[in-house]
Design a protein around this motif. Structure first.
Motif, PDB file in Angstrom:
ATOM      1  N   THR A  12       0.868  -1.172   0.000  1.00  0.00           N
ATOM      2  CA  THR A  12       0.000   0.000   0.000  1.00  0.00           C
ATOM      3  C   THR A  12       0.907   1.225   0.000  1.00  0.00           C
ATOM      4  O   THR A  12       2.112   1.112   0.238  1.00  0.00           O
ATOM      5  N   PRO A  13       0.365   2.410  -0.250  1.00  0.00           N
ATOM      6  CA  PRO A  13       1.232   3.589  -0.410  1.00  0.00           C
ATOM      7  C   PRO A  13       2.196   3.872   0.742  1.00  0.00           C
ATOM      8  O   PRO A  13       3.369   4.151   0.500  1.00  0.00           O
ATOM      9  N   ALA A  16       5.041   1.162   1.031  1.00  0.00           N
ATOM     10  CA  ALA A  16       5.808   1.222  -0.223  1.00  0.00           C
ATOM     11  C   ALA A  16       6.678   2.475  -0.252  1.00  0.00           C
ATOM     12  O   ALA A  16       7.837   2.425  -0.678  1.00  0.00           O
ATOM     13  N   ALA A  17       6.142   3.597   0.203  1.00  0.00           N
ATOM     14  CA  ALA A  17       6.919   4.841   0.240  1.00  0.00           C
ATOM     15  C   ALA A  17       8.085   4.722   1.219  1.00  0.00           C
ATOM     16  O   ALA A  17       9.201   5.169   0.919  1.00  0.00           O
ATOM     17  N   TRP A  87       6.739   0.363  -7.066  1.00  0.00           N
ATOM     18  CA  TRP A  87       6.289   1.450  -7.928  1.00  0.00           C
ATOM     19  C   TRP A  87       4.823   1.257  -8.239  1.00  0.00           C
ATOM     20  O   TRP A  87       4.403   0.145  -8.565  1.00  0.00           O
ATOM     21  N   ALA A  88       4.061   2.326  -8.172  1.00  0.00           N
ATOM     22  CA  ALA A  88       2.634   2.254  -8.499  1.00  0.00           C
ATOM     23  C   ALA A  88       2.479   2.062 -10.003  1.00  0.00           C
ATOM     24  O   ALA A  88       3.090   2.770 -10.793  1.00  0.00           O
ATOM     25  N   ILE A  95       0.873  -2.042  -6.759  1.00  0.00           N
ATOM     26  CA  ILE A  95       2.208  -1.497  -6.502  1.00  0.00           C
ATOM     27  C   ILE A  95       3.151  -2.680  -6.643  1.00  0.00           C
ATOM     28  O   ILE A  95       3.040  -3.664  -5.921  1.00  0.00           O
TER      29      ILE A  95
END
Length: 191
Positions: A12-13, A16-17, A87-88, A95
């Motif tokens: 999820t964002p 992942a970030a 990467w999205a 992702i």
């Protein structure tokens, strides 16, 4: 530490970030440290040759690290892969692992070595960017892991002539290592 903490998270964002930031920062710092210690511009030819062979093995040998990471990413798409930048995928909620931390490390290594020797770092950065875009296009086309280090290394050598001039005193040892690695690859792939 952050990377280990998020490695098995759902992609999820936020995780992942965090993983992307950790991999980018760590890989770039280590690559810059190593690259700033390269003594002569021509030593980059040795780096390119050896890293390209190692990346070919890593991706195409089923027991290679990159092949295992790609297998993990394919078999567990609901988990982040530790040494690959997530990467999205535009237009989808997915992702995915796209680029390895080693590719970032080598980009930083080349950049630092070129800066140290006052060479055309900007021209090489543009060439490496083009190589990465080509690699990404090939990845999207074939939807399988591909070695990026040979493309990046070729970009460095094409963009900076001084990186192609291996010092005479180093040629024998570099050629020996390249021959041994090539023989290893031939043996691994012929089995």
């Amino acid at each position: 530490v952050v990377m280990l903490g998020v490695r098995s998270f759902t992609p999820t964002p936020a995780p992942a970030a965090l993983l992307t930031f950790g991999l980018l920062a760590g890989s770039a710092a280590l690559g810059s440290l190593i690259g700033s210690r390269i003594e002569k511009p021509g030593h980059l030819l040795a780096v390119v040759a050896i890293s390209a062979l190692a990346d070919l093995w890593s991706v195409y040998d089923p027991s290679g690290p990159s092949a295992k990471l790609a297998q993990q990413a394919a078999s567990q798409p609901d988990r982040l892969v530790l040494f690959a930048l997530p990467w999205a995928m535009l237009g989808t909620p997915r992702i995915e692992a796209i680029i390895g931390a080693g590719d970032i490390l080598f980009a930083a290594l080349y950049s630092a070595a070129l800066r140290r020797h006052g060479l055309h770092a900007r021209r090489v950065a543009i060439a490496m960017g083009a190589a990465l875009l080509l690699g990404l296009a090939l990845l999207l086309q074939y939807e399988r892991a591909l070695p990026l280090l040979p493309l990046m290394g070729a970009a460095v050598l094409l963009a900076e002539p001084k990186a192609r001039s291996l010092p005479v005193e180093d040629r024998r040892s570099v050629i020996t290592v390249v021959i041994v690695l090539s023989a290893f690859l031939i043996y691994r792939f012929a089995r």
